[in-house]
Motif scaffolding. Structure first.
Motif, PDB file in Angstrom:
ATOM      1  N   ILE A  86       0.806  -1.228   0.000  1.00  0.00           N
ATOM      2  CA  ILE A  86       0.000   0.000   0.000  1.00  0.00           C
ATOM      3  C   ILE A  86       0.839   1.278   0.000  1.00  0.00           C
ATOM      4  O   ILE A  86       0.512   2.226  -0.719  1.00  0.00           O
ATOM      5  N   PRO A  87       1.932   1.384   0.793  1.00  0.00           N
ATOM      6  CA  PRO A  87       2.714   2.637   0.775  1.00  0.00           C
ATOM      7  C   PRO A  87       3.248   3.027  -0.592  1.00  0.00           C
ATOM      8  O   PRO A  87       3.574   4.192  -0.820  1.00  0.00           O
ATOM      9  N   PHE A  88       3.360   2.061  -1.526  1.00  0.00           N
ATOM     10  CA  PHE A  88       3.797   2.407  -2.873  1.00  0.00           C
ATOM     11  C   PHE A  88       2.852   3.404  -3.540  1.00  0.00           C
ATOM     12  O   PHE A  88       3.239   4.147  -4.445  1.00  0.00           O
ATOM     13  N   PHE A  89       1.586   3.397  -3.110  1.00  0.00           N
ATOM     14  CA  PHE A  89       0.584   4.257  -3.725  1.00  0.00           C
ATOM     15  C   PHE A  89       0.576   5.662  -3.127  1.00  0.00           C
ATOM     16  O   PHE A  89      -0.125   6.541  -3.626  1.00  0.00           O
ATOM     17  N   ALA A  90       1.308   5.857  -2.041  1.00  0.00           N
ATOM     18  CA  ALA A  90       1.395   7.193  -1.460  1.00  0.00           C
ATOM     19  C   ALA A  90       2.271   8.076  -2.345  1.00  0.00           C
ATOM     20  O   ALA A  90       3.298   7.623  -2.857  1.00  0.00           O
ATOM     21  N   SER A 133       0.794  18.926  -1.019  1.00  0.00           N
ATOM     22  CA  SER A 133      -0.549  19.467  -1.166  1.00  0.00           C
ATOM     23  C   SER A 133      -1.509  18.754  -0.220  1.00  0.00           C
ATOM     24  O   SER A 133      -1.208  17.681   0.326  1.00  0.00           O
ATOM     25  N   PHE A 134      -2.699  19.344  -0.062  1.00  0.00           N
ATOM     26  CA  PHE A 134      -3.718  18.737   0.782  1.00  0.00           C
ATOM     27  C   PHE A 134      -4.149  17.382   0.223  1.00  0.00           C
ATOM     28  O   PHE A 134      -4.349  16.421   0.968  1.00  0.00           O
ATOM     29  N   THR A 135      -4.269  17.295  -1.106  1.00  0.00           N
ATOM     30  CA  THR A 135      -4.670  16.039  -1.744  1.00  0.00           C
ATOM     31  C   THR A 135      -3.640  14.944  -1.489  1.00  0.00           C
ATOM     32  O   THR A 135      -3.989  13.807  -1.151  1.00  0.00           O
ATOM     33  N   SER A 136      -2.357  15.305  -1.641  1.00  0.00           N
ATOM     34  CA  SER A 136      -1.293  14.330  -1.399  1.00  0.00           C
ATOM     35  C   SER A 136      -1.296  13.868   0.044  1.00  0.00           C
ATOM     36  O   SER A 136      -1.123  12.669   0.339  1.00  0.00           O
ATOM     37  N   LEU A 137      -1.518  14.807   0.967  1.00  0.00           N
ATOM     38  CA  LEU A 137      -1.557  14.454   2.380  1.00  0.00           C
ATOM     39  C   LEU A 137      -2.721  13.520   2.679  1.00  0.00           C
ATOM     40  O   LEU A 137      -2.590  12.556   3.441  1.00  0.00           O
ATOM     41  N   ALA A 138      -3.878  13.785   2.044  1.00  0.00           N
ATOM     42  CA  ALA A 138      -5.051  12.938   2.235  1.00  0.00           C
ATOM     43  C   ALA A 138      -4.789  11.524   1.735  1.00  0.00           C
ATOM     44  O   ALA A 138      -5.185  10.531   2.379  1.00  0.00           O
ATOM     45  N   ILE A 182      -1.858  10.072   1.504  1.00  0.00           N
ATOM     46  CA  ILE A 182      -0.892   9.465   2.422  1.00  0.00           C
ATOM     47  C   ILE A 182      -1.586   8.929   3.662  1.00  0.00           C
ATOM     48  O   ILE A 182      -1.350   7.804   4.101  1.00  0.00           O
ATOM     49  N   ILE A 183      -2.492   9.732   4.224  1.00  0.00           N
ATOM     50  CA  ILE A 183      -3.220   9.315   5.429  1.00  0.00           C
ATOM     51  C   ILE A 183      -4.098   8.099   5.139  1.00  0.00           C
ATOM     52  O   ILE A 183      -4.166   7.156   5.933  1.00  0.00           O
ATOM     53  N   ALA A 184      -4.767   8.114   3.970  1.00  0.00           N
ATOM     54  CA  ALA A 184      -5.622   6.986   3.600  1.00  0.00           C
ATOM     55  C   ALA A 184      -4.792   5.717   3.415  1.00  0.00           C
ATOM     56  O   ALA A 184      -5.173   4.633   3.881  1.00  0.00           O
ATOM     57  N   ALA A 185      -3.645   5.844   2.731  1.00  0.00           N
ATOM     58  CA  ALA A 185      -2.770   4.691   2.516  1.00  0.00           C
ATOM     59  C   ALA A 185      -2.259   4.150   3.846  1.00  0.00           C
ATOM     60  O   ALA A 185      -2.214   2.936   4.072  1.00  0.00           O
ATOM     61  N   PHE A 186      -1.889   5.066   4.717  1.00  0.00           N
ATOM     62  CA  PHE A 186      -1.403   4.695   6.037  1.00  0.00           C
ATOM     63  C   PHE A 186      -2.485   3.957   6.835  1.00  0.00           C
ATOM     64  O   PHE A 186      -2.229   2.925   7.454  1.00  0.00           O
ATOM     65  N   PHE A 187      -3.714   4.482   6.795  1.00  0.00           N
ATOM     66  CA  PHE A 187      -4.813   3.872   7.548  1.00  0.00           C
ATOM     67  C   PHE A 187      -5.100   2.455   7.056  1.00  0.00           C
ATOM     68  O   PHE A 187      -5.225   1.521   7.858  1.00  0.00           O
ATOM     69  N   ALA A 235       1.836   8.629  17.499  1.00  0.00           N
ATOM     70  CA  ALA A 235       2.884   9.078  18.415  1.00  0.00           C
ATOM     71  C   ALA A 235       4.226   9.163  17.691  1.00  0.00           C
ATOM     72  O   ALA A 235       5.004  10.113  17.891  1.00  0.00           O
ATOM     73  N   LEU A 236       4.500   8.187  16.819  1.00  0.00           N
ATOM     74  CA  LEU A 236       5.733   8.217  16.029  1.00  0.00           C
ATOM     75  C   LEU A 236       5.751   9.408  15.080  1.00  0.00           C
ATOM     76  O   LEU A 236       6.781  10.073  14.915  1.00  0.00           O
ATOM     77  N   ALA A 237       4.610   9.675  14.445  1.00  0.00           N
ATOM     78  CA  ALA A 237       4.528  10.791  13.502  1.00  0.00           C
ATOM     79  C   ALA A 237       4.750  12.124  14.213  1.00  0.00           C
ATOM     80  O   ALA A 237       5.475  12.996  13.714  1.00  0.00           O
TER      81      ALA A 237
END
Length: 242
Positions: free
Chosen positions: A32-36, A59-64, A66-71, A122-124
């Motif tokens: 999944i992180p490959f898609f971030a 950007s906000f879109t990129s951050l969103a 990243i968060i979705a991929a992380f989740f 906490a790590l972030a």
């Protein structure tokens, strides 16, 4: 302590097909992180984001994304952890693995996900603070180690004893204080196994070795150490120490 290693291997080998099936989410979580939309790199059988990129021109879109991929990565890890831990629980309680897995995964996955997300957040936060004070590696490393030690047994407590999140974290810390040898054994063995395998695959296959290691780590190494974690937790019951 050798007893827990033998018990873990017996559980692992005796349920290998089921362990491999439940390990597939580890592979998905790794991919999944490959898609971030950030540069990634593979090291010691895992995929990492270059977090420094977050602090510049995002950007906000990129951050969103990243968060979705992380989740979703955390979600698949939680699923795999719960499913594999249920194998240990089924063995110790003499219940059918298939039945307990079907009933237990949905019940426990939310709690385990919450624990892992809290640790990751906490790590972030530590990463951001460390970046701005110029001590990113030190701050993140310290929070990562002590935070992991705090929650080490928490997912196992949730799955095996059906404990609430707060109680599972409290009991995890209590077990670490009472019998730290199991935590140290787990950590040192994991570092040794991953280091040796990573070196061997890179020496044998070069850059391709990193991808082979990622697959081996997801399918074989991580599942064993999840079992070892749960078996170590079970040692809190005196009758199971012998």
């Amino acid at each position: 302590m050798g007893n827990v290693l033998a018990d873990s291997f017996e559980t692992y080998a005796g349920n290998l097909k089921l362990v491999l099936l439940f390990s597939i989410p580890f592979i998905i979580a790794s991919i999944i992180p490959f898609f971030a939309p950030l540069p990634t790199y593979i090291s010691t059988g895992a995929i990492f984001l270059r977090s420094a990129s977050i602090f510049s021109n995002i950007s906000f879109t990129s951050l969103a994304v990243i968060i979705a991929a992380f989740f979703f990565s955390m979600l698949f890890i939680s699923f795999a952890f719960v499913a594999i831990s249920l194998i240990v629980k089924s063995k110790r309680t003499h219940t059918r693995i298939a039945a307990s897995a079907i009933k237990g995964i949905e019940k426990y996955i939310g709690k385990v996900l919450a624990i892992l997300l809290a640790y990751a957040i906490a790590l972030a936060v530590a990463n951001v603070i460390g970046y701005y004070i110029g001590m990113e590696a030190l701050v993140t490393g310290a929070v990562g180690f002590f935070g992991f030690m705090l929650i080490f047994y928490a997912p196992s407590a949730v799955v095996i004893d059906d404990k609430r999140i707060g109680r599972s974290v409290k009991d995890s810390l209590k077990l670490i204080r009472r019998e730290p040898q199991y935590f140290l054994l787990w950590l040192l063995l994991l570092v040794a196994v991953v280091t040796i395998l990573d070196f061997a695959f890179i020496e044998a296959a070069g850059i391709l070795g990193s991808y082979i290691m990622l697959l081996v780590n997801s399918l074989f190494v991580l599942p064993y150490f999840v079992i070892l974690m749960s078996e170590s937790y079970m040692k809190k019951f005196p009758i199971l120490k012998h």
